[in-house]
Scaffold this active site. Structure first.
Site, PDB file in Angstrom:
ATOM      1  N   ASN A  38     -10.315  -2.869   2.379  1.00 30.44           N
ATOM      2  CA  ASN A  38      -9.987  -2.877   0.958  1.00 30.44           C
ATOM      3  C   ASN A  38     -11.253  -2.660   0.142  1.00 30.44           C
ATOM      4  O   ASN A  38     -12.361  -2.690   0.685  1.00 30.44           O
ATOM      5  CB  ASN A  38      -9.365  -4.222   0.557  1.00 30.44           C
TER       6      ASN A  38
ATOM      7  N   HIS B  37      -3.966   1.391  11.744  1.00 27.64           N
ATOM      8  CA  HIS B  37      -3.715   0.156  12.496  1.00 27.64           C
ATOM      9  C   HIS B  37      -5.054  -0.483  12.879  1.00 27.64           C
ATOM     10  O   HIS B  37      -5.857   0.147  13.576  1.00 27.64           O
ATOM     11  CB  HIS B  37      -2.907   0.522  13.744  1.00 27.64           C
TER      12      HIS B  37
ATOM     13  N   HIS C 214       0.827  -1.221   0.000  1.00 28.64           N
ATOM     14  CA  HIS C 214       0.000   0.000   0.000  1.00 28.64           C
ATOM     15  C   HIS C 214       0.854   1.261   0.000  1.00 28.64           C
ATOM     16  O   HIS C 214       0.510   2.262   0.632  1.00 28.64           O
ATOM     17  CB  HIS C 214      -0.952   0.026   1.209  1.00 28.64           C
TER      18      HIS C 214
HETATM   19 FE1  HDD Z   1      -2.530  -4.645   5.451  1.00 34.62          FE
HETATM   20  C1  HDD Z   1      -1.091  -1.610   5.139  1.00 34.62           C
HETATM   21  C2  HDD Z   1      -5.464  -3.366   4.260  1.00 34.62           C
HETATM   22  C3  HDD Z   1      -3.927  -7.780   5.541  1.00 34.62           C
HETATM   23  C4  HDD Z   1       0.257  -5.838   6.872  1.00 34.62           C
HETATM   24  N1  HDD Z   1      -3.149  -2.847   4.805  1.00 34.62           N
HETATM   25  C5  HDD Z   1      -2.403  -1.710   4.765  1.00 34.62           C
HETATM   26  C6  HDD Z   1      -3.197  -0.628   4.271  1.00 34.62           C
HETATM   27  C7  HDD Z   1      -4.431  -1.125   4.018  1.00 34.62           C
HETATM   28  C8  HDD Z   1      -4.396  -2.520   4.364  1.00 34.62           C
HETATM   29  C9  HDD Z   1      -5.614  -0.375   3.489  1.00 34.62           C
HETATM   30  C10 HDD Z   1      -2.726   0.803   4.072  1.00 34.62           C
HETATM   31  C11 HDD Z   1      -3.102   1.643   5.247  1.00 34.62           C
HETATM   32  C12 HDD Z   1      -2.799   3.102   4.964  1.00 34.62           C
HETATM   33  O1  HDD Z   1      -3.423   3.660   4.064  1.00 34.62           O
HETATM   34  O2  HDD Z   1      -1.935   3.643   5.636  1.00 34.62           O
HETATM   35  N2  HDD Z   1      -4.301  -5.438   4.924  1.00 34.62           N
HETATM   36  C13 HDD Z   1      -5.407  -4.715   4.560  1.00 34.62           C
HETATM   37  C14 HDD Z   1      -6.541  -5.593   4.520  1.00 34.62           C
HETATM   38  C15 HDD Z   1      -6.108  -6.835   4.871  1.00 34.62           C
HETATM   39  C16 HDD Z   1      -4.706  -6.727   5.135  1.00 34.62           C
HETATM   40  C17 HDD Z   1      -7.945  -5.163   4.166  1.00 34.62           C
HETATM   41  C18 HDD Z   1      -6.881  -8.105   5.006  1.00 34.62           C
HETATM   42  C19 HDD Z   1      -8.096  -8.156   5.388  1.00 34.62           C
HETATM   43  N3  HDD Z   1      -1.928  -6.477   6.050  1.00 34.62           N
HETATM   44  C20 HDD Z   1      -2.660  -7.642   6.033  1.00 34.62           C
HETATM   45  C21 HDD Z   1      -1.906  -8.695   6.656  1.00 34.62           C
HETATM   46  C22 HDD Z   1      -0.717  -8.143   7.057  1.00 34.62           C
HETATM   47  C23 HDD Z   1      -0.760  -6.751   6.663  1.00 34.62           C
HETATM   48  C24 HDD Z   1      -2.383 -10.110   6.837  1.00 34.62           C
HETATM   49  C25 HDD Z   1       0.451  -8.771   7.739  1.00 34.62           C
HETATM   50  C26 HDD Z   1       0.452  -9.875   8.374  1.00 34.62           C
HETATM   51  N4  HDD Z   1      -0.712  -3.871   5.860  1.00 34.62           N
HETATM   52  C27 HDD Z   1       0.257  -4.543   6.509  1.00 34.62           C
HETATM   53  C28 HDD Z   1       1.423  -3.670   6.884  1.00 34.62           C
HETATM   54  C29 HDD Z   1       1.011  -2.300   6.271  1.00 34.62           C
HETATM   55  C30 HDD Z   1      -0.351  -2.601   5.686  1.00 34.62           C
HETATM   56  C31 HDD Z   1       2.753  -4.218   6.502  1.00 34.62           C
HETATM   57  C32 HDD Z   1       1.993  -1.666   5.313  1.00 34.62           C
HETATM   58  C33 HDD Z   1       2.060  -0.218   5.679  1.00 34.62           C
HETATM   59  C34 HDD Z   1       1.283  -0.103   6.874  1.00 34.62           C
HETATM   60  O3  HDD Z   1       0.836  -1.330   7.261  1.00 34.62           O
HETATM   61  O4  HDD Z   1       1.042   0.908   7.457  1.00 34.62           O
HETATM   62  O5  HDD Z   1       1.527  -3.601   8.260  1.00 34.62           O
END
Ligand code: HDD
Length: 732
Positions: free
Chosen positions: A186, A377, A113
């Site tokens: 999402n 978060h 993202h």
């Molecule tokens: Fe995630 C970012 C949505 C599963 C780990 N995720 C991130 C963002 C969105 C989502 C919208 C951007 C937030 C922003 O705009 O700052 N992610 C989802 C959805 C998931 C999902 C809807 C499943 C239902 N994500 C998911 C899993 C993991 C992560 C299973 C890790 C085990 N996601 C992350 C992250 C991020 C992230 C690595 C990257 C940047 C951040 O968090 O801030 O922690």
């Protein structure tokens, strides 16, 4: 003596945390003293979050002179040298400071993202929902809560194009009276994997391949389809991403989903399961893959620009927040597990109850400070909202804090203006990089006697967060519950619910993406997986990617849900924000062009004259030309009359690439867009589409005298796309 008092108060606090006690004393959550009001401040005209941000906002235009970071006025445009042609001196504190800061301007981009766009807004509750949840922001009709929403692509780097094929993030932060609630969802309702421990594998397979760092921003490569073929729980979401859902036309016409099953809990401790939904008031739409690819070259910021423009023009995008409500007793009523995030709850089975609306009404002042530094978060939740045992959600709760620490390099990232809650933060966390608060006194622990146990731990009665006391009991085991083992039913449900035109777009998507795999074995293995969903789908893809057409191995029982098709989604009743290109040249009938332009403006659409050069052209002011713009950047086109103008557009000239005006019409035609033409313009339409016989008919093409076509054109613009014009596969 004082220590004893402290211990007693902890014990009392812990006792108060139990639901029984809460039920026994019957107390509702009371707003703590001193918390913020959310009405617009009449003096400033701003809501509480905007006011809070304002304290940290600097307007350089009002500063007379440049200073160093330590406040000394300076000329930091020339370095200090030993003689004007001589070497620069080490003592030049201005140079050192400026270059040092520049060298450190970048922070790590989000690991997923990375590319996004954000906007402020507000959430307004439709009613008092205390029968469902203790969440204060849902406690009364008309109650408004400031918000920040960030939309994002998932796979691409921060500088990648907006219109790639991908899922998209739809993350909204509510700055509630009780703290932050981040709904980090999402635009597609299921997720690829069931367990967070598979998320790194998914992302490693789908992002760029590690040896070459290609391709950018999409799954159209070998490792993605190798992984999807090997790991069939991904298939349901892969079907969605490859369908028109994976290429939205803007961020205003997307749905949003919380994906996991969450809990809502009332002040009395009564729980229900819910799935969160965002329903766009602008309708739902998509691009065709051909448009998406061309737009990526013409304007890689297409979605960001669209959102900024709509908000700046006062066309505030709006979504209704809804929930599907499932009583606890119905937890096992479905033929899938509610805790499995690769499944959706069909709306035909459980309708969506609309709780309130989100309006995005203000762009950011500074992309980095606000959009880039926001640290969403899923663990930012408030009383009345609870998590469940969904193994994907459980893992996310670790990942987001961890990743923010990496991005921000300091545990104090919640002190950044965009991240501060509106209410006072009080706890005994201290120090760390970039600590910007000054805490008074010598006490940073609890219990304490010296401060009379302040700040005290909170109970439910005074707003303390209460975990839903779900009974948990089991052996430690690695693995998945058998209720998570069905990977194909909902992929079928989705495929069956698409219209024939949407199915065709999906097949085309697979032919492109799977076809990008050099390995024939990967193509074949993936097609075999598709064959577990539907034989017709698999054969059509197989034909395109050059692998044997598979025999039917499973029955598709044909179940559908009536809420999954974009084509069938309710249309808005207006044409606000629709972009219309008016094709002009010297000799265009000005009156016709202007009349349509004024009409479209009066209806809230965004018309633009396309001319052969910028500036004045026969009384029309031209900002856009056949060189700067293309049909794909617009929702529709209109060709006014004027014999000389039409002649100009058909001639070869160095003022635009050969036949470009015709390409405008041809593209609009084959992309199923509304096309209007009047007087001699109708002739131009006919010569432009001559020979395009494999496209079907002229639905959405409005030809006639200028004064007669406006209403029909408006209706066509509401429809937005005429799928009937697009060709379908013959039987394969
Ligand atoms: Fe995630 C970012 C949505 C599963 C780990 N995720 C991130 C963002 C969105 C989502 C919208 C951007 C937030 C922003 O705009 O700052 N992610 C989802 C959805 C998931 C999902 C809807 C499943 C239902 N994500 C998911 C899993 C993991 C992560 C299973 C890790 C085990 N996601 C992350 C992250 C991020 C992230 C690595 C990257 C940047 C951040 O968090 O801030 O922690």
């Amino acid at each position: 003596m004082k220590l004893t008092t402290g211990i007693v108060s902890i014990v009392l606090a812990i006792q108060k945390l139990g639901y029984n006690t809460v039920l026994a004393d019957g107390q509702q959550y009371q707003q703590a003293d001193g918390q913020c009001a959310f009405q617009i401040n009449k003096g400033t005209g701003q809501d509480a979050k905007t006011e809070q941000m304002g304290e940290f906002t600097i307007n350089p235009a009002t500063s007379e002179f440049e200073t160093t970071n330590f406040g000394q006025r300076v000329n930091n445009s020339e370095s200090l040298k030993a003689g004007l042609r001589g070497p620069t001196l080490m003592e030049d504190f201005m140079l050192r400071e400026k270059i040092m800061h520049f060298d450190h301007e970048r922070i790590p981009e989000r690991v997923v993202h990375a590319r996004g766009v954000g906007a402020y807004g507000y959430f307004e509750s439709f009613a008092d929902w205390s029968n469902l949840t203790a969440a204060g922001f849902l406690s009364e009709a008309g109650k408004k809560t400031p918000t920040f929403t960030r939309f994002s692509t998932v796979l691409g780097n921060k500088g990648s194009a907006d219109t790639v094929r991908d899922d998209r993030g739809f993350a909204t932060r509510f700055y509630t009276e009780e703290g932050l609630f981040d709904l980090v969802g999402n635009i597609i309702p299921p997720f690829f994997v069931q367990d967070a421990i598979k998320f790194p594998d998914l992302i490693h397979a789908a992002k760029m391949e590690p040896n070459t760092d290609t391709p950018q921003a999409g799954t159209a490569h070998e490792t993605s389809y190798d992984f999807f073929a090997e790991f069939p729980e991904t298939l349901h979401t892969v079907m969605w991403v490859l369908s028109p859902r994976g290429i939205p036309p803007n961020f205003r016409q997307v749905e949003g989903f919380g994906i996991h099953t969450f809990r809502l809990v009332t002040a009395e401790g009564k729980p229900v399961f819910v799935k969160f939904h965002w329903k766009p008031m602008q309708g739902l739409s998509n691009l065709l893959w051909d448009e998406a690819q061309k737009i990526a070259g013409k304007n890689s910021d297409f979605h960001r620009t669209d959102l900024y423009t709509a908000i700046n023009k006062g066309d505030y995008p709006e979504w209704e927040l809804g929930v599907q409500i499932i009583p606890e007793k119905d937890e096992f009523k479905f033929d899938f597990d509610l805790l499995d995030p690769t499944k959706l709850v069909p709306e035909d089975l459980v309708p969506v109850t609309k709780l309130g609306r989100l309006v995005l009404n203000r762009n950011v002042e500074n992309f980095f400070s606000e959009t880039e530094q926001i640290t969403m978060h899923p663990g930012h939740i408030v009383n009345g909202i609870g998590i469940t045992d969904d193994p994907l959600l459980q893992g996310r709760l670790f990942s987001y804090l961890d990743t923010q620490l990496n991005r921000m390099s300091s545990a104090n990232f919640m002190q950044l203006p965009i991240n501060r809650p509106l209410n006072q933060v009080t706890n005994n966390q201290r120090d760390g990089f970039m600590q910007s608060n000054t805490y008074k006194g010598n006490v940073a622990y609890f219990p304490n006697g010296l401060n009379n146990n302040k700040p005290d731990v909170a109970s439910h009665a005074n707003g303390g967060y209460i975990e839903y006391p779900e009974r948990v009991d089991g052996r430690k085991e690695r693995g998945r519950a058998p209720s998570f083992w069905d990977f194909y039913s909902q992929a079928q449900l989705y495929w069956n619910s698409l219209t024939p035109a949407e199915q065709q777009q999906t097949v085309d998507g697979f032919r492109f993406e799977v076809g990008k795999s050099k390995s024939v074995d990967v193509r074949k293995r993936f097609v075999d997986r598709l064959n577990q969903i539907d034989n017709n789908l698999a054969r059509r893809v197989a034909y395109g990617v050059g692998v044997p057409l598979p025999e039917k191995v499973v029955e598709n029982p044909g179940q559908t849900d009536s809420h999954l098709s974009i084509q069938k989604y309710p249309k808005p009743d207006n044409i606000r924000t629709r972009k219309v290109a008016i094709l002009t040249a010297p000799g265009t009938n000005q009156e016709e062009a202007k009349a349509m332009y004024d009409y479209l403006v009066s209806e809230g659409a965004y018309p633009a004259y396309i001319g052969v050069h910028q500036g004045e052209q026969d009384g029309l002011h031209i900002d856009h030309t056949y060189v700067t713009d293309s049909s794909v950047l617009y929702d529709a086109i209109y060709v006014p009359g004027g014999a000389e103008g039409i002649k100009f557009l058909t001639e070869t000239t160095a003022l635009f690439p050969m036949d470009e005006p015709k390409v405008f019409v041809m593209d609009a035609y084959r992309h199923g867009k509304p096309i209007a033409a009047s007087s001699e313009g109708t002739h131009f339409f006919e010569i432009a589409v001559e020979g395009m016989t494999h496209y079907n008919g002229t639905e959405g093409v409005i030809l006639g005298p200028e004064q007669n076509i406006k209403q029909d054109f408006k209706e066509a613009l509401i429809t937005q796309r005429f799928w009937s014009r697009l060709p379908l596969d013959k039987d394969i």
